[in-house]
Design an enzyme around this catalytic site. Structure first.
Site, PDB file in Angstrom:
ATOM      1  N   HIS A 161      39.417  10.542 -59.932  1.00 56.31           N
ATOM      2  CA  HIS A 161      40.042  11.336 -60.990  1.00 56.31           C
ATOM      3  C   HIS A 161      41.163  12.197 -60.417  1.00 56.31           C
ATOM      4  CE1 HIS A 161      40.342  15.326 -62.927  1.00 56.31           C
ATOM      5  NE2 HIS A 161      40.158  14.709 -64.079  1.00 56.31           N
ATOM      6  N   LYS A 201      34.900  11.725 -59.256  1.00 57.39           N
ATOM      7  CA  LYS A 201      35.774  12.899 -59.331  1.00 57.39           C
ATOM      8  C   LYS A 201      36.934  12.784 -58.348  1.00 57.39           C
ATOM      9  CE  LYS A 201      36.985  17.187 -60.416  1.00 57.39           C
ATOM     10  NZ  LYS A 201      37.710  17.725 -59.284  1.00 57.39           N
ATOM     11  N   GLY A 254      38.611  23.406 -64.546  1.00 56.21           N
ATOM     12  CA  GLY A 254      39.349  24.561 -64.063  1.00 56.21           C
ATOM     13  C   GLY A 254      39.068  25.826 -64.844  1.00 56.21           C
ATOM     14  N   GLU A 278      45.219  12.204 -60.931  1.00 57.37           N
ATOM     15  CA  GLU A 278      45.894  13.462 -61.282  1.00 57.37           C
ATOM     16  C   GLU A 278      47.105  13.690 -60.386  1.00 57.37           C
ATOM     17  OE1 GLU A 278      44.538  17.817 -60.170  1.00 57.37           O
ATOM     18  OE2 GLU A 278      43.279  17.004 -61.768  1.00 57.37           O
ATOM     19  N   ASP A 296      26.089  35.156 -55.001  1.00 57.83           N
ATOM     20  CA  ASP A 296      27.391  35.034 -54.362  1.00 57.83           C
ATOM     21  C   ASP A 296      27.435  36.012 -53.203  1.00 57.83           C
ATOM     22  OD1 ASP A 296      30.333  33.836 -55.234  1.00 57.83           O
ATOM     23  OD2 ASP A 296      30.516  35.717 -54.130  1.00 57.83           O
ATOM     24  N   ARG A 297      28.224  35.689 -52.192  1.00 61.14           N
ATOM     25  CA  ARG A 297      28.357  36.612 -51.060  1.00 61.14           C
ATOM     26  C   ARG A 297      28.993  37.932 -51.471  1.00 61.14           C
ATOM     27  NH1 ARG A 297      31.257  33.347 -46.322  1.00 61.14           N
ATOM     28  NH2 ARG A 297      32.613  32.851 -48.089  1.00 61.14           N
TER      29      ARG A 297
END
Length: 292
Positions: free
Chosen positions: A167, A164, A114, A171, A30-31
């Site tokens: 989906h 997705k 999530g 939602e 990760d940065r």
């Protein structure tokens, strides 16, 4: 197996932990150096044995493109890149073609779950050739929820992110329906406990769902949502869903209306309503309100 994971934010960081709990080795980049296991993509690739699998969890668009561009120079034929972010499915086709020129496989994966995914598992929708999917399958199995469902090889490259996207469009419409019902219940004098009405729907009704459970959680924290501003962003996937519907001549009135409702939420003083007020005044002499 070993996995390189690029992007260790809320989703990526929890995914790293869930994969490790399943007994796999994850090398994360990760940065933000406080989150990373290594300091560069080059170091990440160097720590993995071939054939390598590198999963990318960074924002769609330029960030994903630059990451894949860099990986294409570091990986070897037979390696696989997985894009698990929220990329548009048309980008997947482009990325697959670019990597294929160097003998590198590509799998796109829509990920839903999530902040709850670490404990509950992530719903996964992935697209790509069976050979490439097979190289990633142990990771899919680690991330998915317990049981027989929650993971699907949706089709060829782009199918995962397209699934997705749809989906997320659904939602949008479901959230809008709950929101409209909540507002109407709050409006009338006869209903004195809207929160408990929502809670009563959690068992034995056809509209019970995880979203309904989350709505009750929100009302438990702030019964009338007084602490919130009526403003909702959109991630882009709702727009892509509507655009795909237009391209394929598929009517999506509920999803489209829910997207437009979010646009309306960002207007403190609706320009459209100004014109409607002016027209009502012109043809019927109806009263108009001036700015304070």
């Amino acid at each position: 197996m070993e996995l390189g994971l690029v992007g260790l934010g809320k989703m990526g960081g929890n995914m790293r932990e869930r994969i490790r709990r399943a007994g796999h080795t994850v090398v994360g980049y990760d940065r933000n150096p406080d989150l990373a296991d290594v300091h560069s993509l080059e170091e990440l690739v160097g720590k993995l044995k071939g054939p390598r699998v590198v999963w990318v969890m960074v924002p769609a668009g330029a960030a994903t493109q630059s990451t894949i561009d860099e990986l294409s120079e570091l990986l070897s034929p037979g390696d696989v890149v997985v894009d698990g972010g929220n990329s548009r499915w048309t980008d997947d086709e482009k990325h697959a073609a670019e990597l294929s020129e160097k003998g590198i496989g590509f799998v796109d994966c829509g990920v839903s779950g999530g902040v709850w995914g670490l404990e509950n598992g992530y719903a996964l929708m992935y697209g790509g050739d069976a050979e490439n999917v097979a190289k990633v399958q142990p990771i899919f199995d680690a991330l998915k929820p317990e049981g027989d469902f929650g993971s699907v090889h949706a089709g060829k490259v782009g199918a995962g992110h397209f699934a997705k996207m749809v989906h997320n469009g659904i939602e949008y419409a479901m959230m809008q329906a709950y929101a409209e019902g909540w507002e109407l219940l709050e409006k009338v004098d006869s209903v004195t406990d809207v929160r408990e009405v929502f809670r009563s729907w959690q068992e034995g009704t056809v509209i019970r769902s995880w979203l309904l459970d989350l709505a009750v959680n929100a009302l438990d924290e702030d019964e009338h949502l007084d602490r919130l501003r009526g403003y909702a962003q959109d991630s882009g996937e709702g727009r892509w869903t509507v655009e795909a519907a237009i391209d394929n001549a598929v009517p999506l009135p509920a999803i489209t209306a829910s997207l437009f409702a979010r646009f309306a939420s960002r207007q403190d003083d609706s320009p459209q309503m100004k014109m409607i007020a002016a027209l009502r005044n012109q043809f019927g002499g109806h009263a108009v309100e001036s700015k304070k």
